[in-house]
Design an enzyme around this catalytic site. Structure first.
Site, PDB file in Angstrom:
ATOM      1  N   HIS A  32       0.822  -1.224   0.000  1.00  0.00           N
ATOM      2  CA  HIS A  32       0.000   0.000   0.000  1.00  0.00           C
ATOM      3  C   HIS A  32       0.854   1.272   0.000  1.00  0.00           C
ATOM      4  O   HIS A  32       0.343   2.358   0.233  1.00  0.00           O
ATOM      5  CB  HIS A  32      -1.003   0.019   1.161  1.00  0.00           C
ATOM      6  CG  HIS A  32      -2.147  -0.937   0.952  1.00  0.00           C
ATOM      7  ND1 HIS A  32      -3.424  -0.533   0.666  1.00  0.00           N
ATOM      8  CD2 HIS A  32      -2.190  -2.299   0.957  1.00  0.00           C
ATOM      9  CE1 HIS A  32      -4.213  -1.599   0.525  1.00  0.00           C
ATOM     10  NE2 HIS A  32      -3.482  -2.691   0.701  1.00  0.00           N
ATOM     11  N   ASP A  34       2.566   2.138  -2.725  1.00  0.00           N
ATOM     12  CA  ASP A  34       2.683   2.662  -4.104  1.00  0.00           C
ATOM     13  C   ASP A  34       1.847   3.921  -4.319  1.00  0.00           C
ATOM     14  O   ASP A  34       2.333   4.917  -4.840  1.00  0.00           O
ATOM     15  CB  ASP A  34       2.413   1.574  -5.163  1.00  0.00           C
ATOM     16  CG  ASP A  34       1.052   0.907  -5.102  1.00  0.00           C
ATOM     17  OD1 ASP A  34       0.290   1.141  -4.134  1.00  0.00           O
ATOM     18  OD2 ASP A  34       0.729   0.140  -6.045  1.00  0.00           O
ATOM     19  N   SER A  65     -12.434 -15.082 -24.085  1.00  0.00           N
ATOM     20  CA  SER A  65     -11.661 -15.680 -23.002  1.00  0.00           C
ATOM     21  C   SER A  65     -11.758 -17.195 -23.084  1.00  0.00           C
ATOM     22  O   SER A  65     -12.858 -17.751 -23.095  1.00  0.00           O
ATOM     23  CB  SER A  65     -12.188 -15.210 -21.640  1.00  0.00           C
ATOM     24  OG  SER A  65     -11.658 -16.063 -20.639  1.00  0.00           O
ATOM     25  N   GLY A 118      -8.161 -13.909  -8.129  1.00  0.00           N
ATOM     26  CA  GLY A 118      -8.609 -13.655  -6.758  1.00  0.00           C
ATOM     27  C   GLY A 118      -7.603 -14.080  -5.699  1.00  0.00           C
ATOM     28  O   GLY A 118      -7.916 -14.085  -4.514  1.00  0.00           O
ATOM     29  N   SER A 119      -6.378 -14.422  -6.100  1.00  0.00           N
ATOM     30  CA  SER A 119      -5.424 -14.860  -5.090  1.00  0.00           C
ATOM     31  C   SER A 119      -4.465 -13.742  -4.713  1.00  0.00           C
ATOM     32  O   SER A 119      -3.522 -13.947  -3.962  1.00  0.00           O
ATOM     33  CB  SER A 119      -4.632 -16.051  -5.618  1.00  0.00           C
ATOM     34  OG  SER A 119      -3.995 -15.645  -6.803  1.00  0.00           O
ATOM     35  N   SER A 122      -2.251 -10.507  -8.837  1.00  0.00           N
ATOM     36  CA  SER A 122      -2.392  -9.528  -9.920  1.00  0.00           C
ATOM     37  C   SER A 122      -2.859 -10.090 -11.243  1.00  0.00           C
ATOM     38  O   SER A 122      -2.300  -9.783 -12.304  1.00  0.00           O
ATOM     39  CB  SER A 122      -1.086  -8.779 -10.147  1.00  0.00           C
ATOM     40  OG  SER A 122      -0.887  -7.908  -9.109  1.00  0.00           O
ATOM     41  N   SER A 123      -3.919 -10.880 -11.190  1.00  0.00           N
ATOM     42  CA  SER A 123      -4.472 -11.379 -12.449  1.00  0.00           C
ATOM     43  C   SER A 123      -5.022 -10.217 -13.277  1.00  0.00           C
ATOM     44  O   SER A 123      -4.932 -10.235 -14.507  1.00  0.00           O
ATOM     45  CB  SER A 123      -5.558 -12.415 -12.190  1.00  0.00           C
ATOM     46  OG  SER A 123      -6.536 -11.891 -11.319  1.00  0.00           O
ATOM     47  N   ASP A 168       1.427  -3.139  -9.616  1.00  0.00           N
ATOM     48  CA  ASP A 168       1.140  -4.400 -10.300  1.00  0.00           C
ATOM     49  C   ASP A 168       1.351  -4.278 -11.810  1.00  0.00           C
ATOM     50  O   ASP A 168       1.943  -5.155 -12.449  1.00  0.00           O
ATOM     51  CB  ASP A 168      -0.303  -4.846 -10.016  1.00  0.00           C
ATOM     52  CG  ASP A 168      -0.581  -4.955  -8.524  1.00  0.00           C
ATOM     53  OD1 ASP A 168       0.385  -4.932  -7.732  1.00  0.00           O
ATOM     54  OD2 ASP A 168      -1.765  -5.051  -8.147  1.00  0.00           O
ATOM     55  N   TYR A 217     -10.010  -1.409   0.310  1.00  0.00           N
ATOM     56  CA  TYR A 217      -8.798  -0.866  -0.321  1.00  0.00           C
ATOM     57  C   TYR A 217      -8.942   0.643  -0.519  1.00  0.00           C
ATOM     58  O   TYR A 217      -8.075   1.432  -0.127  1.00  0.00           O
ATOM     59  CB  TYR A 217      -8.569  -1.569  -1.669  1.00  0.00           C
ATOM     60  CG  TYR A 217      -7.297  -1.134  -2.361  1.00  0.00           C
ATOM     61  CD1 TYR A 217      -6.125  -1.861  -2.211  1.00  0.00           C
ATOM     62  CD2 TYR A 217      -7.264   0.016  -3.152  1.00  0.00           C
ATOM     63  CE1 TYR A 217      -4.949  -1.454  -2.826  1.00  0.00           C
ATOM     64  CE2 TYR A 217      -6.097   0.424  -3.772  1.00  0.00           C
ATOM     65  CZ  TYR A 217      -4.944  -0.317  -3.605  1.00  0.00           C
ATOM     66  OH  TYR A 217      -3.785   0.091  -4.218  1.00  0.00           O
TER      67      TYR A 217
HETATM   68  C1  GLA Z   1      -3.049  -4.041  -4.966  1.00  0.00           C
HETATM   69  C2  GLA Z   1      -2.928  -2.785  -5.834  1.00  0.00           C
HETATM   70  C3  GLA Z   1      -1.511  -2.239  -5.813  1.00  0.00           C
HETATM   71  C4  GLA Z   1      -0.976  -2.085  -4.390  1.00  0.00           C
HETATM   72  C5  GLA Z   1      -1.240  -3.357  -3.584  1.00  0.00           C
HETATM   73  C6  GLA Z   1      -0.895  -3.188  -2.141  1.00  0.00           C
HETATM   74  O1  GLA Z   1      -2.322  -5.084  -5.518  1.00  0.00           O
HETATM   75  O2  GLA Z   1      -3.296  -3.077  -7.162  1.00  0.00           O
HETATM   76  O3  GLA Z   1      -1.458  -1.007  -6.504  1.00  0.00           O
HETATM   77  O4  GLA Z   1      -1.519  -0.961  -3.765  1.00  0.00           O
HETATM   78  O5  GLA Z   1      -2.586  -3.770  -3.662  1.00  0.00           O
HETATM   79  O6  GLA Z   1       0.462  -2.989  -1.977  1.00  0.00           O
END
Ligand code: GLA
Length: 381
Positions: A32, A34, A65, A118-119, A122-123, A168, A217
């Site tokens: 968090h 970034d 897809s 969902g894991s 960063s899908s 991400d 978030y």
């Molecule tokens: C998610 C967001 C990122 C970052 C992280 C936490 O992955 O997409 O930009 O804020 O949470 O570090």
């Protein structure tokens, strides 16, 4: 994966596609930070999303897809607004590319992915970066990886409605084989950091993802912004928590309500941990880095309040292992994965013991893998 996708594309559209591949990520430390202009240390994974693409005669974008065999066709000149559908990520990228002046052409896209959805790996960023790359290339253009990362973030911020930072998309676009990147999320400069040979990076998926994650978030981001606004009168010139040091916060923390203070304390101490973590890894000190990972987890649990019971249990089980330098939750929070730095020759046994103990306690079936940082987005043949 590439071969199968190309075959499927040829069967459906009768032409040979170009294939763009963009990876998911694991973040070693810096959570968090970034969107606060701070520091992060992600690595690109072997799990990735592939987008096969070829131009089609009219101005439409056909998005297929292979994961759910779902297909959506939209008009590039009248792109729809968000619909709460997986294709929003792709349409959002097309919107932002055109807004930034990239000229797109009618395109058939076929998407496939091995990033577990969902894991917290960063899908969605992998999908944005792979499809953005594919769309630009299908139109005969080129895009710089950092520009592509920004397009992906804009799609998510302004189209999908998730106020994420740049981490991400940046690592998915700019990842380095064999290294994590220390990214300065303000200047967008990055430098590689390598894990010592004797240590292995292990990722364990808790298999839990809480539904309220997106809303929470955005609330965390709002709390950080409130902290900056309240500190501004005594710290003139600050614009983000990046500009606030641990000492500044100790001195002026009394101006903040308790909850806001704890949110800010997580960010300012986490930024420092990322920088200290880089120094530790550069001198090959896995134990010191592991200590920082443990502190990061406690800070996310107690101050930022983004962990959950299952993830805390998983981190505790990992941290209790003698071969584990340190473990912490990775990603946005409220479920997802734990990342651990462990003695390389013990990695197999570590994964078995921790996943077995976690399964016994929760009834869930966690997935664990050792991760080898890979490259960012590119065309594959
Ligand atoms: C998610 C967001 C990122 C970052 C992280 C936490 O992955 O997409 O930009 O804020 O949470 O570090």
């Amino acid at each position: 994966m590439t071969h199968r996708l190309i075959e499927q594309f040829r069967r459906r559209h009768g032409v040979q596609p170009a294939v763009s591949r963009a990876p998911g990520r694991v973040n070693l430390i810096g959570e968090h930070t970034d969107y606060n202009g701070g520091f992060v240390m992600p690595a690109a994974l072997e799990f990735a999303t592939w987008a096969a693409a070829a131009p089609r005669p009219n101005r439409s974008l056909c998005i297929h897809s292979t994961l759910n065999d779902d297909e959506v066709t939209v008009d590039l000149d009248h792109l729809p607004a968000r619909r709460g559908h997986w294709s929003d990520y792709v349409i959002g990228v097309a919107v932002m590319l055109q807004r930034a002046g990239y000229s797109l052409c009618g395109t058939n896209l076929m998407i496939s992915s091995t990033v577990p959805v969902g894991s917290g790996l960063s899908s969605s960023a992998a999908l944005e970066v792979a499809t953005g790359h594919a769309l630009v290339h299908a139109a005969g253009g080129k895009i710089d990886p950092v520009a592509l990362a920004k397009i992906g973030q804009q799609a998510e911020n302004d189209f999908v409605g998730m106020r994420c930072g740049i981490m991400d998309q940046y690592i998915s676009a700019c990842g380095r084989e064999g290294a994590a990147l220390l990214i300065d999320c303000r200047s967008l400069a990055a430098r590689p950091v390598t894990v010592p040979d004797r240590a292995a990076l292990v990722v364990i998926d808790s298999k839990v993802r809480h539904q309220h994650a997106g809303g929470e978030y955005n609330l965390r981001r709002q709390a950080c912004e409130e902290g900056v606004a309240r500190l501004l009168p005594v710290l003139p010139g600050i614009s983000q928590l990046r500009d606030v040091s641990v000492t500044d916060l100790e001195r002026h923390g009394g101006l903040l309500p308790d909850m806001i203070f704890r949110r800010c304390r997580h960010i300012v101490t986490e930024n420092q941990r990322v920088l200290d973590g880089e120094t530790a890894l550069n001198r090959g000190d896995g134990a010191a880095f592991g200590q920082l990972m443990r502190q990061s987890h406690s800070s996310m649990r107690d101050d930022f309040e983004i962990t959950c019971a299952e993830v805390d249990l998983l981190a505790d089980l990992a941290n209790a292992e003698a071969c584990c330098h340190g473990a912490r939750m990775t990603g946005g929070g409220f479920g997802g994965c734990v990342v651990a730095l462990v003695a390389a020759h013990e990695a197999e046994g570590f994964m078995n013991r921790v996943t077995t103990a976690y399964a016994e306690r929760t009834g869930l079936k966690p997935m664990a893998f050792a991760c080898h940082p890979g490259p960012g987005v590119g065309l594959v043949s």
